[in-house]
Write a protein that holds these residues in place. Structure first.
Motif, PDB file in Angstrom:
ATOM      1  N   LYS A   1       0.813  -1.204   0.000  1.00 47.65           N
ATOM      2  CA  LYS A   1       0.000   0.000   0.000  1.00 47.65           C
ATOM      3  C   LYS A   1       0.854   1.264   0.000  1.00 47.65           C
ATOM      4  N   GLY A   2       0.472   2.208  -0.876  1.00 42.82           N
ATOM      5  CA  GLY A   2       1.103   3.524  -0.901  1.00 42.82           C
ATOM      6  C   GLY A   2       2.479   3.563  -1.534  1.00 42.82           C
ATOM      7  N   GLN A   3       2.934   2.455  -2.162  1.00 42.90           N
ATOM      8  CA  GLN A   3       4.268   2.435  -2.754  1.00 42.90           C
ATOM      9  C   GLN A   3       4.248   2.643  -4.269  1.00 42.90           C
ATOM     10  N   GLY A   4       3.078   3.007  -4.797  1.00 50.24           N
ATOM     11  CA  GLY A   4       2.980   3.288  -6.225  1.00 50.24           C
ATOM     12  C   GLY A   4       3.285   4.742  -6.536  1.00 50.24           C
ATOM     13  N   ALA A   5       2.670   5.271  -7.587  1.00 47.46           N
ATOM     14  CA  ALA A   5       2.912   6.654  -8.005  1.00 47.46           C
ATOM     15  C   ALA A   5       2.298   7.625  -6.997  1.00 47.46           C
ATOM     16  N   PRO A   6       2.924   8.790  -6.796  1.00 42.40           N
ATOM     17  CA  PRO A   6       2.375   9.777  -5.863  1.00 42.40           C
ATOM     18  C   PRO A   6       1.049  10.337  -6.361  1.00 42.40           C
ATOM     19  N   GLY A   7       0.178  10.715  -5.424  1.00 43.96           N
ATOM     20  CA  GLY A   7      -1.095  11.316  -5.773  1.00 43.96           C
ATOM     21  C   GLY A   7      -0.933  12.739  -6.275  1.00 43.96           C
ATOM     22  N   VAL A   8      -1.977  13.267  -6.862  1.00 44.38           N
ATOM     23  CA  VAL A   8      -1.978  14.629  -7.401  1.00 44.38           C
ATOM     24  C   VAL A   8      -2.981  15.465  -6.620  1.00 44.38           C
ATOM     25  N   GLY A   9      -2.598  16.669  -6.259  1.00 49.48           N
ATOM     26  CA  GLY A   9      -3.509  17.567  -5.556  1.00 49.48           C
ATOM     27  C   GLY A   9      -3.957  17.045  -4.211  1.00 49.48           C
ATOM     28  N   GLY A  10      -3.050  16.406  -3.482  1.00 45.22           N
ATOM     29  CA  GLY A  10      -3.393  15.900  -2.158  1.00 45.22           C
ATOM     30  C   GLY A  10      -3.989  14.508  -2.176  1.00 45.22           C
ATOM     31  N   GLY A  11      -4.114  13.888  -3.351  1.00 47.76           N
ATOM     32  CA  GLY A  11      -4.649  12.532  -3.433  1.00 47.76           C
ATOM     33  C   GLY A  11      -3.682  11.513  -2.862  1.00 47.76           C
ATOM     34  N   ALA A  12      -4.215  10.355  -2.486  1.00 48.58           N
ATOM     35  CA  ALA A  12      -3.396   9.299  -1.900  1.00 48.58           C
ATOM     36  C   ALA A  12      -2.458   8.690  -2.938  1.00 48.58           C
ATOM     37  N   ASN A  13      -1.347   8.146  -2.479  1.00 52.19           N
ATOM     38  CA  ASN A  13      -0.435   7.438  -3.368  1.00 52.19           C
ATOM     39  C   ASN A  13      -1.090   6.161  -3.889  1.00 52.19           C
ATOM     40  N   GLY A  14      -0.674   5.737  -5.054  1.00 54.90           N
ATOM     41  CA  GLY A  14      -1.112   4.453  -5.569  1.00 54.90           C
ATOM     42  C   GLY A  14      -0.408   3.319  -4.852  1.00 54.90           C
ATOM     43  N   ASP A  15      -0.726   2.102  -5.221  1.00 52.94           N
ATOM     44  CA  ASP A  15      -0.153   0.920  -4.592  1.00 52.94           C
ATOM     45  C   ASP A  15       0.806   0.221  -5.550  1.00 52.94           C
ATOM     46  N   LEU A  16       1.682  -0.582  -4.983  1.00 46.22           N
ATOM     47  CA  LEU A  16       2.567  -1.434  -5.758  1.00 46.22           C
ATOM     48  C   LEU A  16       2.088  -2.874  -5.633  1.00 46.22           C
ATOM     49  N   TYR A  17       1.927  -3.547  -6.757  1.00 47.93           N
ATOM     50  CA  TYR A  17       1.511  -4.947  -6.757  1.00 47.93           C
ATOM     51  C   TYR A  17       2.669  -5.795  -7.282  1.00 47.93           C
ATOM     52  N   LEU A  18       3.083  -6.761  -6.480  1.00 44.40           N
ATOM     53  CA  LEU A  18       4.132  -7.690  -6.875  1.00 44.40           C
ATOM     54  C   LEU A  18       3.502  -9.015  -7.286  1.00 44.40           C
ATOM     55  N   ILE A  19       3.815  -9.473  -8.490  1.00 49.35           N
ATOM     56  CA  ILE A  19       3.368 -10.778  -8.955  1.00 49.35           C
ATOM     57  C   ILE A  19       4.526 -11.756  -8.750  1.00 49.35           C
ATOM     58  N   ILE A  20       4.343 -12.696  -7.832  1.00 47.05           N
ATOM     59  CA  ILE A  20       5.410 -13.629  -7.492  1.00 47.05           C
ATOM     60  C   ILE A  20       5.560 -14.681  -8.591  1.00 47.05           C
ATOM     61  N   ARG A  21       6.789 -14.860  -9.044  1.00 44.78           N
ATOM     62  CA  ARG A  21       7.099 -15.909 -10.014  1.00 44.78           C
ATOM     63  C   ARG A  21       8.265 -16.734  -9.464  1.00 44.78           C
ATOM     64  N   PHE A  22       8.043 -18.038  -9.321  1.00 42.34           N
ATOM     65  CA  PHE A  22       9.124 -18.913  -8.882  1.00 42.34           C
ATOM     66  C   PHE A  22      10.088 -19.142 -10.038  1.00 42.34           C
ATOM     67  N   ALA A  23      11.353 -18.852  -9.809  1.00 43.02           N
ATOM     68  CA  ALA A  23      12.360 -19.144 -10.821  1.00 43.02           C
ATOM     69  C   ALA A  23      12.490 -20.659 -10.965  1.00 43.02           C
ATOM     70  N   PRO A  24      12.571 -21.174 -12.201  1.00 40.83           N
ATOM     71  CA  PRO A  24      12.709 -22.627 -12.387  1.00 40.83           C
ATOM     72  C   PRO A  24      13.917 -23.165 -11.628  1.00 40.83           C
TER      73      PRO A  24
END
Length: 318
Positions: A190-213
Motif C-alpha cells: 500500500k502507498g508504494q505506487g505513483a504519488p497522488g496529485v492535488g493531495g490525493g493518496a499514493n497508488g499501490d505497488l503490486y508484486l506478482i510472485i514468479r518462482f524461478a525454475p
C-alpha cells in the motif's frame, strides 16, 4: 497566517507566461523530489513548489490569487482585503492534504473548495489518487524459506500539480517475502505506487510472485518433487541415496524391489505455507539404464533375464 508569494517560490516574475511557470516548476520538482533529492528540507520545498504551481497553472486560480496578492504584507500576518474573513470564518487550522492553510483558505481544503472570499462560486475537483504500479518478482525457492528482505527497483510515473505526467523515477525498496507465497500470487504494498496529485493518496505497488525454475525440484502447491535416478540393480537390491533438499542433503533408504515412478514421502522438507508449516518432499524414483554396455555385460543381462523369468507385460495377456 503568513502570505505566500507563489511567484517567488517558483522563482518567476508576476508577468511570467504559462510556459515559464511550467518550466520553473519542472526544474524545482526535479531538484527537490523526495525520492531523488539529497537537499536539506527537500520534501517541504517540493510541496511548496507543487502548491505554487497548483495555484498559478490555472488561469482562474491565478487571477484570484493575483487579486489577493496586492494585499500581501511581507513580514506581517496576511490580513487580506477589506471584509476578508478567510474560509470557514478565518479558521485556518484544518488545512487539507499537502497544501498549506493559506492555499486552503483561498481555494478550499486541499484545493476542493466550494467558493472563495470574493463570492465567485468555484468548483474544484478532488485530489487524484496516484497510479498503481505492477511488476513481476522472480524469487528462488530457497528465498521462500529465508527470513530476509529482498531489494527491488521499479519505475514510478511522476505528475505535476495539474496532473500532467512529467516523466518517471526509479524507486528502490527492501521487501520481505511473506511466508507461504505461491507462484503467481499477487501481493499489495500500500502507498508504494505513483504519488497522488492535488493531495490525493499514493497508488499501490503490486508484486506478482514468479518462482524461478529450479534445476532439481518441481512445485506442487507447497510440496516439492525431486526425481531420483536409480540403476536397475539399486532398485532391485535396495540402497541408500543422498538426496538434495532446499536446506541440505538427507539420506533416503531405497527398499529392494522398488519400482520406477514410485514416490517416497519425506515429511517437512517442502515449502512453507501461510501458517508457517512446511510441505513435504516427494522423491520420485526413476530406473535408468546404462547408456552403453559391452559383450560381457550383455551376457550377464541375458543370464539374468533367463533366471528371473519375468514378463513385465503379463497383464496384457488375454
Amino acid at each position: 497566517m503568513d502570505f505566500k508569494d507563489y511567484y517567488k517560490i517558483l522563482g518567476v516574475e508576476p508577468t511570467a507566461d504559462d510556459k515559464a511557470i511550467k518550466t520553473a516548476y519542472r526544474k524545482l520538482a526535479r531538484k527537490y523530489h523526495p525520492d531523488v533529492s539529497k537537499e536539506r528540507d527537500a520534501e517541504n520545498k517540493f510541496k511548496e513548489a507543487n502548491e505554487a504551481y497548483e495555484a498559478l497553472s490555472s488561469p482562474e486560480k491565478r487571477a484570484e490569487y493575483d487579486e489577493l496578492r496586492k494585499y500581501g504584507q511581507h513580514g506581517r500576518p496576511f490580513q487580506g482585503p477589506p471584509g476578508w474573513e478567510g474560509r470557514a470564518g478565518g479558521d485556518f487550522g484544518q488545512g487539507g492534504g499537502d497544501f498549506s492553510d493559506f492555499f486552503s483558505s483561498i481555494f478550499g481544503s486541499a484545493g476542493r473548495g466550494t467558493g472563495n472570499p470574493f463570492g465567485r462560486g468555484q468548483q474544484r475537483s478532488a485530489g487524484r489518487r496516484g497510479q498503481d504500479v505492477e511488476m513481476e518478482l522472480a524469487i528462488f525457492l530457497e528465498e521462500t524459506l529465508a527470513n530476509e528482505s529482498k531489494k527491488i527497483s521499479f519505475r514510478v510515473p511522476q505528475y505535476n500539480g495539474a496532473g500532467h505526467r512529467t516523466g518517471e523515477t526509479t524507486k528502490t525498496l527492501n521487501v520481505k517475502i511473506p511466508a507461504g507465497v505461491t507462484d503467481g500470487e499477487r501481493i499489495r504494498l500500500k502507498g508504494q505506487g505513483a504519488p497522488g496529485v492535488g493531495g490525493g493518496a499514493n497508488g499501490d505497488l503490486y508484486l506478482i510472485i514468479r518462482f524461478a525454475p529450479h534445476p532439481l525440484f518441481d512445485v506442487e502447491g507447497h510440496d516439492l518433487i525431486i526425481t531420483v535416478p536409480l540403476a536397475p540393480w539399486e532398485a532391485a537390491l535396495g540402497t541408500k541415496v543422498a538426496v538434495p533438499t532446499l536446506t541440505g542433503k538427507i539420506h533416503l533408504t531405497i527398499r529392494p524391489d522398488s519400482q520406477s515412478g514410485q514416490r517416497l514421502r519425506v515429511k517437512g522438507n517442502g515449502l512453507v505455507d501461510k501458517h508457517g508449516q512446511r510441505g513435504d518432499l516427494f522423491a520420485q524414483l526413476k530406473v535408468v539404464m546404462p547408456s552403453h554396455s559391452d559383450d560381457t555385460t550383455r551376457e550377464l543381462w541375458k543370464a539374468l533375464s533367463e533366471k528371473a523369468a519375468f514378463n513385465p507385460r503379463s497383464q496384457w495377456s488375454s
